[in-house]
Design a protein around this motif. Structure first.
Motif, PDB file in Angstrom:
ATOM      1  N   ALA A 108       1.023  -1.747  -0.290  1.00 37.88           N
ATOM      2  CA  ALA A 108      -0.083   0.072  -0.079  1.00 37.88           C
ATOM      3  C   ALA A 108       0.939   1.545  -0.122  1.00 37.88           C
ATOM      4  O   ALA A 108       0.722   2.063  -0.919  1.00 37.88           O
ATOM      5  CB  ALA A 108      -0.974  -0.179   1.127  1.00 37.88           C
TER       6      ALA A 108
ATOM      7  N   GLU B 212       1.428   6.724  -7.107  1.00 41.15           N
ATOM      8  CA  GLU B 212       0.513   7.366  -7.687  1.00 41.15           C
ATOM      9  C   GLU B 212       1.280   8.588  -7.617  1.00 41.15           C
ATOM     10  O   GLU B 212       1.221   9.635  -8.845  1.00 41.15           O
ATOM     11  CB  GLU B 212      -0.723   6.952  -6.794  1.00 41.15           C
TER      12      GLU B 212
ATOM     13  N   LYS C 255      -6.368   5.347  -2.679  1.00 38.77           N
ATOM     14  CA  LYS C 255      -6.043   3.570  -3.342  1.00 38.77           C
ATOM     15  C   LYS C 255      -5.147   2.989  -1.945  1.00 38.77           C
ATOM     16  O   LYS C 255      -4.424   2.399  -2.247  1.00 38.77           O
ATOM     17  CB  LYS C 255      -5.612   4.341  -4.594  1.00 38.77           C
ATOM     18  N   ALA C 256      -4.415   3.852  -1.775  1.00 35.59           N
ATOM     19  CA  ALA C 256      -2.634   3.083  -1.016  1.00 35.59           C
ATOM     20  C   ALA C 256      -3.983   2.759   0.247  1.00 35.59           C
ATOM     21  O   ALA C 256      -3.984   1.790   0.688  1.00 35.59           O
ATOM     22  CB  ALA C 256      -2.140   4.495  -0.490  1.00 35.59           C
ATOM     23  N   VAL C 257      -4.673   3.830   0.484  1.00 40.40           N
ATOM     24  CA  VAL C 257      -5.758   3.942   1.777  1.00 40.40           C
ATOM     25  C   VAL C 257      -6.123   2.626   1.834  1.00 40.40           C
ATOM     26  O   VAL C 257      -6.525   1.155   3.078  1.00 40.40           O
ATOM     27  CB  VAL C 257      -6.586   4.673   2.487  1.00 40.40           C
TER      28      VAL C 257
ATOM     29  N   GLN D 113      -7.678  -2.832   2.318  1.00 44.20           N
ATOM     30  CA  GLN D 113      -7.383  -5.046   1.248  1.00 44.20           C
ATOM     31  C   GLN D 113      -6.507  -5.794   2.128  1.00 44.20           C
ATOM     32  O   GLN D 113      -7.351  -7.171   2.459  1.00 44.20           O
ATOM     33  CB  GLN D 113      -8.116  -4.943  -0.050  1.00 44.20           C
ATOM     34  N   ARG D 114      -5.456  -5.481   1.790  1.00 40.71           N
ATOM     35  CA  ARG D 114      -4.474  -6.226   2.584  1.00 40.71           C
ATOM     36  C   ARG D 114      -4.795  -7.019   4.269  1.00 40.71           C
ATOM     37  O   ARG D 114      -4.290  -8.234   4.697  1.00 40.71           O
ATOM     38  CB  ARG D 114      -3.325  -5.541   2.345  1.00 40.71           C
ATOM     39  N   ARG D 115      -4.999  -5.752   5.006  1.00 41.68           N
ATOM     40  CA  ARG D 115      -5.210  -5.982   6.011  1.00 41.68           C
ATOM     41  C   ARG D 115      -6.622  -7.727   6.122  1.00 41.68           C
ATOM     42  O   ARG D 115      -6.566  -8.153   7.112  1.00 41.68           O
ATOM     43  CB  ARG D 115      -5.808  -4.875   7.001  1.00 41.68           C
TER      44      ARG D 115
ATOM     45  N   GLU E  27      -6.433  -0.260  -0.229  1.00 39.69           N
ATOM     46  CA  GLU E  27      -5.314  -1.037  -0.522  1.00 39.69           C
ATOM     47  C   GLU E  27      -4.561  -1.590   1.010  1.00 39.69           C
ATOM     48  O   GLU E  27      -4.533  -2.907   0.816  1.00 39.69           O
ATOM     49  CB  GLU E  27      -3.732  -0.930  -1.574  1.00 39.69           C
ATOM     50  N   MET E  28      -4.457  -0.935   1.403  1.00 38.44           N
ATOM     51  CA  MET E  28      -3.446  -1.458   3.247  1.00 38.44           C
ATOM     52  C   MET E  28      -4.922  -2.077   3.865  1.00 38.44           C
ATOM     53  O   MET E  28      -4.826  -2.988   4.366  1.00 38.44           O
ATOM     54  CB  MET E  28      -4.032   0.099   3.640  1.00 38.44           C
TER      55      MET E  28
ATOM     56  N   MET F 150     -11.344   0.629  -5.691  1.00 39.84           N
ATOM     57  CA  MET F 150      -9.758  -0.096  -5.413  1.00 39.84           C
ATOM     58  C   MET F 150      -9.365   1.944  -5.054  1.00 39.84           C
ATOM     59  O   MET F 150      -8.049   1.531  -4.941  1.00 39.84           O
ATOM     60  CB  MET F 150      -9.372  -0.205  -6.193  1.00 39.84           C
TER      61      MET F 150
ATOM     62  N   ALA G  35      -4.165   9.273  -5.263  1.00 33.08           N
ATOM     63  CA  ALA G  35      -2.988   8.192  -4.580  1.00 33.08           C
ATOM     64  C   ALA G  35      -3.485   8.353  -2.868  1.00 33.08           C
ATOM     65  O   ALA G  35      -3.172   6.638  -2.818  1.00 33.08           O
ATOM     66  CB  ALA G  35      -2.197   9.496  -4.829  1.00 33.08           C
ATOM     67  N   ARG G  36      -3.886   9.712  -2.145  1.00 35.22           N
ATOM     68  CA  ARG G  36      -4.196   8.302  -1.273  1.00 35.22           C
ATOM     69  C   ARG G  36      -4.967   8.060  -0.521  1.00 35.22           C
ATOM     70  O   ARG G  36      -4.600   6.511  -0.260  1.00 35.22           O
ATOM     71  CB  ARG G  36      -4.072   9.951  -0.419  1.00 35.22           C
TER      72      ARG G  36
END
Lengths: 202, 202
Positions: free
Chosen positions: A68, A75, B90-92, B97-99, B94-95, B83, B87-88
């Motif tokens: 992430a 990005e 998308k990263a959050v 989703q991975r958790r 993804e965090m 998803m 940028a922020r």
């Protein structure tokens, strides 16, 4: 912006290599895993899962999970592209990144977590499962050697995040006494190439 | 374009729900996991890791890994965004989703793989590790309940891929006899909300 980092653990190295490839510098704060600083009440407020790395953003957001964090920088700093270019390529890179993570990285770290002195008393270790992981990691080394027979890097002709995950896994595998064998010529050639990039020192 | 799918397994359901949310229809080919069709030499040419789902693209590319397939459709059919947006965000996403994947989905499936009759003789099972996974899954249910105290969905106020991963994990947990407990009011409220979306039938 600040990166909660640890030089001991494999996951933060993934982010450090990614940042080095992009030429981005982020101030770091070393978290002492040996002293279980990542399990302290203060750190659990930053990341309730207790893992490093965590990127503390300027707006106060604590962004955890290595991939992430990489996504954020992909990005905001697109070049060089490490997570794919167009829709198809982004998906293919993600496939290889996940294959490296699930079959190589997770089996190496799964073996370490379940068999090492370091994790004794920190997590419920199951040594028998650690051995299952070791065998899966050995098999993954062989598979990756096969995949590399017809291409330069893990996901094709360009260096990507999939190479970073695989490099960190192969290097960390020394701790479970697993190394690239002389017959794994493709894996050895690739490992030498990715290790010789300046980013590998990160 | 064709999706190698299986109605039995949790990973393909993640992709089916994702496609349903986007309103995309893809012809499917059911792979019989009970008959180990995914381990046949023919299927291993399509996905050497032996997993489903796999998206066979029109150019012949076999795209494996659920989240990579989701990524492809997020890029080609952006709306509704599942998803992240900027940028922020998308990263959050993804965090989260991975958790959900690492702490909830993987612990539920790790328990099932190591304790079920289905996997007996298919993989080297370590029942003791299955029990470690079960306890971690129970703990994850509690943590997700806590996370949902102050927000509508897993990653915030919008439904995302993190909800899909969590929903599939919670539903699949019935197979290890783990269910949302009456005290987990936030998790129960969220589970009812995401289960009532038409996509949940996918």
């Amino acid at each position: 912006m600040k990166l909660y980092d640890s030089k001991m653990a494999p996951n933060p190295r993934r982010v450090r290599i990614f940042l080095a490839e992009k030429g981005i510098q982020v101030p770091d704060d070393q978290v002492d895993l040996a002293k279980a600083q990542n399990r302290s009440p203060e750190f659990l407020k930053i990341n309730p899962m207790g893992g490093v790395p965590v990127l503390q953003m300027d707006d106060g957001t604590n962004l955890a999970e290595s991939v992430a964090i990489c996504r954020y920088f992909e990005e905001t700093h697109p070049e060089p592209r490490l997570m794919g270019i167009d829709a198809r390529d982004k998906a293919v890179v993600e496939m290889w990144q996940r294959r490296m993570e699930l079959n190589l990285f997770s089996t190496v770290t799964g073996c370490f977590r379940n068999t090492s002195e370091f994790f004794k008393g920190r997590i419920p270790q199951v040594p028998e499962y650690g051995e299952v992981c070791r065998q899966a990691a050995e098999k993954a080394f062989g598979m990756v050697d096969g995949f590399l027979a017809d291409r330069k890097f893990i996901a094709g002709e360009r260096y990507t995040i999939a190479d970073i995950t695989a490099l960190v896994a192969v290097d960390f595998a020394k701790l479970i006494k697993l190394r690239v064998s002389p017959e794994q010529k493709n894996l050895a050639r690739w490992h030498e190439a990715v290790s010789s990039r300046p980013s590998a020192k990160a």
